[in-house]
Design a protein around this motif. Structure first.
Motif, mmCIF file in Angstrom:
data_model
loop_
_atom_site.group_PDB
_atom_site.id
_atom_site.type_symbol
_atom_site.label_atom_id
_atom_site.label_comp_id
_atom_site.label_asym_id
_atom_site.label_seq_id
_atom_site.Cartn_x
_atom_site.Cartn_y
_atom_site.Cartn_z
ATOM 1 N N LEU A 108 37.181 68.374 18.928
ATOM 2 C CA LEU A 108 37.352 67.249 18.018
ATOM 3 C C LEU A 108 37.961 67.720 16.701
ATOM 4 C CD1 LEU A 108 36.732 64.197 17.393
ATOM 5 C CD2 LEU A 108 34.561 64.997 16.466
ATOM 6 N N VAL A 109 37.617 68.925 16.284
ATOM 7 C CA VAL A 109 38.109 69.447 15.010
ATOM 8 C C VAL A 109 39.622 69.616 15.050
ATOM 9 C CG1 VAL A 109 37.943 71.328 13.332
ATOM 10 C CG2 VAL A 109 35.905 70.599 14.591
ATOM 11 N N GLU B 81 35.260 76.158 12.207
ATOM 12 C CA GLU B 81 36.077 75.592 13.277
ATOM 13 C C GLU B 81 37.437 75.129 12.765
ATOM 14 O OE1 GLU B 81 35.872 75.250 16.647
ATOM 15 O OE2 GLU B 81 34.270 76.723 16.411
ATOM 16 N N VAL B 82 37.473 74.613 11.528
ATOM 17 C CA VAL B 82 38.752 74.210 10.941
ATOM 18 C C VAL B 82 39.664 75.422 10.821
ATOM 19 C CG1 VAL B 82 39.884 73.224 8.927
ATOM 20 C CG2 VAL B 82 37.709 72.274 9.714
ATOM 21 N N ARG B 83 39.120 76.533 10.360
ATOM 22 C CA ARG B 83 39.927 77.749 10.233
ATOM 23 C C ARG B 83 40.374 78.257 11.601
ATOM 24 N NH1 ARG B 83 39.929 80.017 5.219
ATOM 25 N NH2 ARG B 83 38.657 78.909 3.693
ATOM 26 N N ASP C 261 44.865 67.922 13.015
ATOM 27 C CA ASP C 261 46.252 67.512 13.240
ATOM 28 C C ASP C 261 46.505 66.112 12.682
ATOM 29 O OD1 ASP C 261 46.803 69.893 14.492
ATOM 30 O OD2 ASP C 261 46.615 69.100 16.534
ATOM 31 N N ASN C 262 45.573 65.202 12.936
ATOM 32 C CA ASN C 262 45.719 63.831 12.472
ATOM 33 C C ASN C 262 45.684 63.767 10.951
ATOM 34 O OD1 ASN C 262 43.977 61.127 11.714
ATOM 35 N ND2 ASN C 262 45.495 60.728 13.300
ATOM 36 N N ARG C 263 44.752 64.498 10.350
ATOM 37 C CA ARG C 263 44.615 64.454 8.890
ATOM 38 C C ARG C 263 45.844 65.035 8.199
ATOM 39 N NH1 ARG C 263 40.786 61.881 5.415
ATOM 40 N NH2 ARG C 263 41.454 62.585 3.380
ATOM 41 N N LEU D 146 46.149 70.621 4.650
ATOM 42 C CA LEU D 146 44.720 70.393 4.805
ATOM 43 C C LEU D 146 43.896 71.001 3.680
ATOM 44 C CD1 LEU D 146 44.326 70.999 8.650
ATOM 45 C CD2 LEU D 146 44.313 68.806 7.454
ATOM 46 N N GLY D 147 44.524 71.840 2.855
ATOM 47 C CA GLY D 147 43.792 72.455 1.762
ATOM 48 C C GLY D 147 42.897 73.603 2.189
ATOM 49 N N VAL D 148 43.107 74.138 3.400
ATOM 50 C CA VAL D 148 42.308 75.278 3.840
ATOM 51 C C VAL D 148 42.553 76.468 2.914
ATOM 52 C CG1 VAL D 148 41.952 76.921 5.729
ATOM 53 C CG2 VAL D 148 42.214 74.479 6.219
ATOM 54 N N VAL D 149 43.788 76.619 2.462
ATOM 55 C CA VAL D 149 44.113 77.567 1.398
ATOM 56 C C VAL D 149 44.599 76.739 0.217
ATOM 57 C CG1 VAL D 149 45.481 79.567 0.715
ATOM 58 C CG2 VAL D 149 44.746 79.315 3.096
#
Length: 238
Positions: free
Chosen positions: A171-172, A8-10, A177-179, A36-39
């Motif tokens: 919620l994700v 969901e984050v992706r 966005d907030n993080r 966010l560190g997704v990559v």
């Protein structure tokens, strides 16, 4: 480690952009993905063609956004067989901390409390399958064993994993966005070793409460954990 808990984050960071300022919005979304560190640093972004399809913009727009972020040191472009667009390693050093308006800081931190504590409560209230339980614990262990250079990224992924397993897709998006906003501020001051030790202990309390199916304990532990970083943010930024 499986990336399943971050599905969901992706989806959030690679969702279509709204109509409007395509270039600026593409740049902002790529920065969010990095924040966010997704990559991770030294890892590659999806190909330009894939990003264009995911964002719903032209390939030229994606290429121009990448060029902008390469010029500012966030991305590195490489040609050849093993080429592509990679997140810079190390990332550019953030500017020294400046004064953040108190109202803005409190707004972001207040939303963070509601979102992250609520996510922990919802996650603990769910019946988690064995794979999700194992992956949540792995995220905690990864953050605990992280080097200083990788700590904030893996800490972020742990918190976003909790938001994801809460089972509320919208919620994700709010949490991500907030993080990203919080991380931009956290990056302006150095990691404090004792704070990291304390945070890791609190992470274990949160994760253990979720796995034990104790919603109130998970919520309370998350609020206590967030209070520590809030104190640092207020101290450094206001």
């Amino acid at each position: 480690m499986s990336e399943a808990p971050l599905r969901e984050v992706r989806r959030v960071v690679y969702r279509p952009l709204r109509e409007g300022n395509a270039l600026e919005d593409t740049v902002a979304r790529l920065v969010q993905t990095i924040r966010l560190g997704v990559v991770a640093p030294a890892e590659s972004l999806p190909p330009e063609r894939e990003l264009a399809a995911l964002y719903g913009v032209s390939r030229d727009t994606v290429r121009e956004a990448i060029r902008e972020l390469a010029d500012t040191g966030f991305l590195v472009r490489r040609r050849g067989r093993y080429g592509g667009t990679f997140v810079a390693d190390p990332l550019p050093q953030p500017p020294p901390p400046g004064v953040v308006p108190v109202a803005e800081l409190e707004d972001v931190l207040g939303l963070r409390r509601v979102v992250e504590a609520g996510a922990a409560r919802e996650a603990a209230a769910r019946t988690l399958d064995p794979e999700t339980r194992a992956q949540l614990w792995e995220r905690h262990e990864a953050a605990t064993g992280a080097s200083p250079a990788d700590y904030r990224r893996l800490d972020t992924l742990l918190h976003l994993t909790i938001a994801e397993i809460a089972g509320i897709p919208s919620l994700v998006e709010i949490a991500a966005d907030n993080r990203a906003r919080v991380n931009a501020w956290l990056d302006t001051f150095p990691l404090l070793p004792r704070n990291i030790e304390h945070s890791n202990a609190q992470h274990e309390t949160i994760v253990t409460a979720i796995l034990a199916g104790r919603p109130e304990a998970a919520e309370a532990a998350t609020l206590e954990h967030l209070a520590g970083s809030e104190a640092l943010l207020r101290g450094f930024l206001t």
